[in-house]
Design a protein around this motif. Structure first.
Motif, mmCIF file in Angstrom:
data_model
loop_
_atom_site.group_PDB
_atom_site.id
_atom_site.type_symbol
_atom_site.label_atom_id
_atom_site.label_comp_id
_atom_site.label_asym_id
_atom_site.label_seq_id
_atom_site.Cartn_x
_atom_site.Cartn_y
_atom_site.Cartn_z
ATOM 1 N N THR A 334 82.030 40.881 59.843
ATOM 2 C CA THR A 334 80.844 41.369 60.558
ATOM 3 C C THR A 334 80.142 42.367 59.653
ATOM 4 O O THR A 334 80.794 43.166 58.974
ATOM 5 N N LEU A 335 78.828 42.298 59.629
ATOM 6 C CA LEU A 335 78.067 43.183 58.760
ATOM 7 C C LEU A 335 77.555 44.368 59.571
ATOM 8 O O LEU A 335 76.514 44.315 60.202
ATOM 9 N N ASP A 336 78.331 45.435 59.551
ATOM 10 C CA ASP A 336 77.935 46.673 60.209
ATOM 11 C C ASP A 336 76.938 47.389 59.298
ATOM 12 O O ASP A 336 77.220 47.614 58.118
ATOM 13 N N PRO A 337 75.766 47.779 59.806
ATOM 14 C CA PRO A 337 74.793 48.479 58.954
ATOM 15 C C PRO A 337 75.366 49.710 58.255
ATOM 16 O O PRO A 337 74.900 50.086 57.186
ATOM 17 N N SER A 338 76.391 50.333 58.845
ATOM 18 C CA SER A 338 76.948 51.537 58.234
ATOM 19 C C SER A 338 77.664 51.231 56.920
ATOM 20 O O SER A 338 78.005 52.145 56.159
ATOM 21 N N ARG A 339 77.905 49.960 56.619
ATOM 22 C CA ARG A 339 78.510 49.612 55.342
ATOM 23 C C ARG A 339 77.490 49.596 54.204
ATOM 24 O O ARG A 339 77.856 49.462 53.037
ATOM 25 N N VAL A 340 76.213 49.669 54.529
ATOM 26 C CA VAL A 340 75.148 49.599 53.531
ATOM 27 C C VAL A 340 74.618 51.008 53.265
ATOM 28 O O VAL A 340 74.190 51.699 54.189
ATOM 29 N N THR A 341 74.658 51.437 52.005
ATOM 30 C CA THR A 341 74.196 52.770 51.635
ATOM 31 C C THR A 341 73.195 52.672 50.498
ATOM 32 O O THR A 341 73.440 51.981 49.513
ATOM 33 N N PHE A 342 72.068 53.367 50.654
ATOM 34 C CA PHE A 342 71.002 53.363 49.663
ATOM 35 C C PHE A 342 71.080 54.613 48.780
ATOM 36 O O PHE A 342 71.294 55.719 49.273
ATOM 37 N N PHE A 343 70.871 54.408 47.487
ATOM 38 C CA PHE A 343 70.771 55.505 46.532
ATOM 39 C C PHE A 343 69.532 55.275 45.667
ATOM 40 O O PHE A 343 69.024 54.148 45.573
ATOM 41 N N THR A 344 69.063 56.323 45.021
ATOM 42 C CA THR A 344 67.963 56.208 44.073
ATOM 43 C C THR A 344 68.453 56.663 42.709
ATOM 44 O O THR A 344 69.124 57.697 42.597
ATOM 45 N N LEU A 345 68.147 55.900 41.676
ATOM 46 C CA LEU A 345 68.578 56.243 40.330
ATOM 47 C C LEU A 345 68.095 57.649 39.970
ATOM 48 O O LEU A 345 66.900 57.935 40.048
ATOM 49 N N PRO A 346 68.994 58.551 39.582
ATOM 50 C CA PRO A 346 68.569 59.908 39.210
ATOM 51 C C PRO A 346 67.670 59.890 37.969
ATOM 52 O O PRO A 346 67.993 59.253 36.959
ATOM 53 N N THR A 347 66.555 60.566 38.055
ATOM 54 C CA THR A 347 65.613 60.649 36.944
ATOM 55 C C THR A 347 65.119 62.082 36.803
ATOM 56 O O THR A 347 65.305 62.901 37.702
ATOM 57 N N THR A 348 64.480 62.344 35.681
ATOM 58 C CA THR A 348 63.832 63.633 35.441
ATOM 59 C C THR A 348 62.426 63.359 34.933
ATOM 60 O O THR A 348 62.170 62.309 34.339
ATOM 61 N N PRO A 349 61.490 64.277 35.174
ATOM 62 C CA PRO A 349 60.139 64.079 34.637
ATOM 63 C C PRO A 349 60.190 63.904 33.128
ATOM 64 O O PRO A 349 60.891 64.630 32.423
ATOM 65 N N SER A 350 59.459 62.932 32.632
ATOM 66 C CA SER A 350 59.487 62.641 31.207
ATOM 67 C C SER A 350 58.896 63.802 30.409
ATOM 68 O O SER A 350 57.860 64.358 30.763
ATOM 69 N N SER A 351 59.563 64.145 29.328
ATOM 70 C CA SER A 351 59.068 65.214 28.467
ATOM 71 C C SER A 351 58.007 64.712 27.502
ATOM 72 O O SER A 351 57.328 65.504 26.851
ATOM 73 N N SER A 352 57.838 63.388 27.418
ATOM 74 C CA SER A 352 56.905 62.827 26.447
ATOM 75 C C SER A 352 55.713 62.125 27.067
ATOM 76 O O SER A 352 54.763 61.794 26.362
ATOM 77 N N ASP A 353 55.740 61.905 28.399
ATOM 78 C CA ASP A 353 54.628 61.196 29.017
ATOM 79 C C ASP A 353 54.445 61.686 30.446
ATOM 80 O O ASP A 353 55.354 61.581 31.265
ATOM 81 N N ASP A 354 53.273 62.204 30.735
ATOM 82 C CA ASP A 354 52.991 62.741 32.060
ATOM 83 C C ASP A 354 53.039 61.643 33.115
ATOM 84 O O ASP A 354 52.411 60.600 32.962
#
Length: 549
Positions: A334-354
């Motif tokens: 059974t696919l319980d929604p609580s088994r699905v977790t979203f993450f966002t790739l950690p990034t930082t503002p670019s030092s070379s391109d605004d």
């Protein structure tokens, strides 16, 4: 969504310049991000087809729709893919990685949703939504990693494609080793296959299946469900789309409004633009998943049929069939929604391109390593102790890291070798290069690195597990060096010279069977060791939680 003019060339025009001095801007508006939920949604839907008497008629139509919109996207022989360093549990299923991407035509301002199969206003098709859905081998969790569209990545070598016909040409888009793009530019250059190459290069993950959707598809699927119920944090007013949601609170929204909610990227009050949009998308997808797994949808064959038809008629896929989805869904039980977790790739503002984003190297490698080795990320729910099938354990076994490995040496000239000087003495890497090149290796000055702080004693040879023979070739040339299997190296081998290394090298003969010792500790320096993550470091959105968008 934003339709501001952009300075990127279109592969369809035949122009082959690489804009922006090794950097490619592909500003586009947005979203079909909708796919992650859709995958889970489709999985649940097809399982119900097995229970109802509607299976065969629905399945036949769905199979026909998927086949007619299939694309050539999977790249199975990519040297950038890293093998797992942890051994899978006996009897476990295979982990899977599904690339979920949303495409737009930039013709969708003011609610006129674009269609990625038609020509675009500027000749460029875009994929501004990128997610990797990692399905664990024990089928206890699904980890969905969103990759922001403005993330800088190394430019892959890709065949150019025509967005109007969906056909790849025989011509490579010209790039050099120093070129970098926004990750969504890969789709503009070479379509889904180029996007797969860019994501595999970035993450080290093997992409097993691809599912893409356009604006119209998302809208149609929401409408097929009769709308979706979402909790909105407050009024959402976008500078281009105008009023998207007038008031906050729990409410039911139809396809057009849902589409604008997930595509809006110039919302008044947002301080991080695309990252704020990604969070809204993840919460909306969670709402869709919760609704589709509810009894009201699962046991309504007509609604399921409409949803599934909206899915197959508005998606493009590779290595996906209805039978695949059925088998995958059944493996979950059974696919319980609580088994699905979203993450966002950690990034930082670019030092070379605004406006651009650089991958956060303090956290991202640990995420990639966890997915490659099929480990849950901090913030995911604990796995159930119930086996997926009788007799199968859901606890993954891990290798101890100590012992030995045997293989056959290769031609030293074919080894992609990097030498790291961690001896504390200047010139050690250059000396090693000269010595090893005398024995047939092909190391250049560009392959030499200096450790900031020596952090190990003897010499170690780091390598991806599927590149053992190349690593053994290096170890044979450096007596006393121990092997360190690790992720993220692909076809490369890294020789780290420690403080007690005595400078001894030996000749190597191709085709000789050798055995190397595996180090019980990595001892890697200067970022070559994979960092770890602790609870709370990553922002997680669980599909079973009641959050506002």
């Amino acid at each position: 969504m934003s339709d501001e003019p952009r300075d990127v060339p279109s592969p369809a025009t035949g122009r082959t310049e690489t804009p922006g001095q090794h950097r490619q801007h592909a500003h586009s508006a947005t979203h079909g991000l909708m796919i992650a939920g859709r995958v889970a949604v489709a999985l649940v839907a097809v399982v119900v087809l097995l229970i109802t008497g509607w299976e065969w008629s629905i399945k036949a139509r769905a199979d026909s729709g998927i086949l007619s919109r299939s694309v050539n996207a999977i790249v199975s022989d990519d040297s950038n893919v890293s093998a797992a360093t942890a051994a899978p549990a006996d009897g476990s299923l295979e982990a899977e990685n599904i690339l979920l991407l949303g495409s737009d035509t930039r013709s969708g301002v003011n609610g006129d949703a674009g269609n990625s199969d038609s020509s675009t206003s500027d000749g460029v098709a875009n994929s501004d939504t990128l997610m990797v859905a990692h399905i664990s081998a024990d089928r206890q969790h699904v980890t969905v990693l969103s990759i922001p569209r403005d993330t800088w990545v190394d430019a892959p070598t890709c065949k150019q494609w025509d967005a109007n016909t969906g056909q790849l040409s025989a011509t490579d888009y010209p790039v050099s080793a120093a070129d970098q793009w926004h990750v969504n530019w890969a789709y503009s250059v070479g379509g889904p296959q180029c996007t797969v190459r860019a994501v595999q290069d970035l993450t080290g993950l093997q992409i097993d299946r691809v599912i893409g959707i356009d604006f119209s598809g998302f809208k149609n699927m929401v409408d097929a469900l009769g709308g979706i119920t979402v909790n909105v944090c407050g009024p959402i007013i976008d500078r281009e789309l105008q009023t998207v949601v007038e008031d906050g609170g729990v409410q039911t929204i139809a396809g057009e409004q849902a589409l604008n909610l997930v595509r809006a990227r110039n919302v008044i009050g947002d301080t991080d633009s695309d990252l704020a949009r990604i969070r809204r998308q993840q919460i909306v997808l969670s709402s869709i998943l919760q609704q589709v797994t509810s009894a009201g949808t699962l046991f309504n064959p007509s609604k399921l049929d409409g949803f599934l038809q909206a899915f197959v008629q508005n998606t493009f896929t590779d290595n996906v069939t209805i039978d695949d989805l059925v088998a995958l869904a059944q493996s979950f039980g059974t696919l319980d929604p609580s088994r699905v977790t979203f993450f966002t790739l950690p990034t930082t503002p670019s030092s070379s391109d605004d406006g651009a984003l650089d991958v956060d190297q303090s956290e991202a490698p640990a995420i990639f390593d966890a997915l490659i080795n099929d480990r849950p990320l901090p913030g995911e729910p604990a796995a159930s102790q119930t086996p997926t099938t009788p007799g199968e354990s859901t606890t993954a076994a891990t290798s101890s890291g100590a012992g030995s490995s045997t293989g056959v040496t290769v031609d030293p000239a074919t080894v992609k070798l990097t030498i790291v000087n961690a001896t504390g003495q200047s010139g050690a890497a250059t000396t090693a290069m000269d010595e090893l090149n005398g024995y047939g290796f092909a190391v250049t000055e560009n392959d030499l690195q200096l450790a900031d702080d020596p952090a190990q004693a003897a010499a170690t040879v780091e390598y991806a597990p599927d590149n053992l023979d190349a690593a053994l070739t290096v170890a044979a040339a450096v007596p006393g060096a121990t092997l360190v299997p690790t992720g993220q190296l692909g076809s490369k081998v890294r020789l780290v010279l420690g403080e007690s290394f005595d400078g001894t090298f030996s000749s190597v003969t191709e085709g000789v069977t050798v055995t190397g010792s595996i180090s019980s500790t990595s001892g890697a320096v200067n970022g070559s060791a994979t960092p770890t993550l602790s609870s709370g470091e990553l922002a997680a959105i669980n599909a079973g939680d009641a959050l506002c968008a």
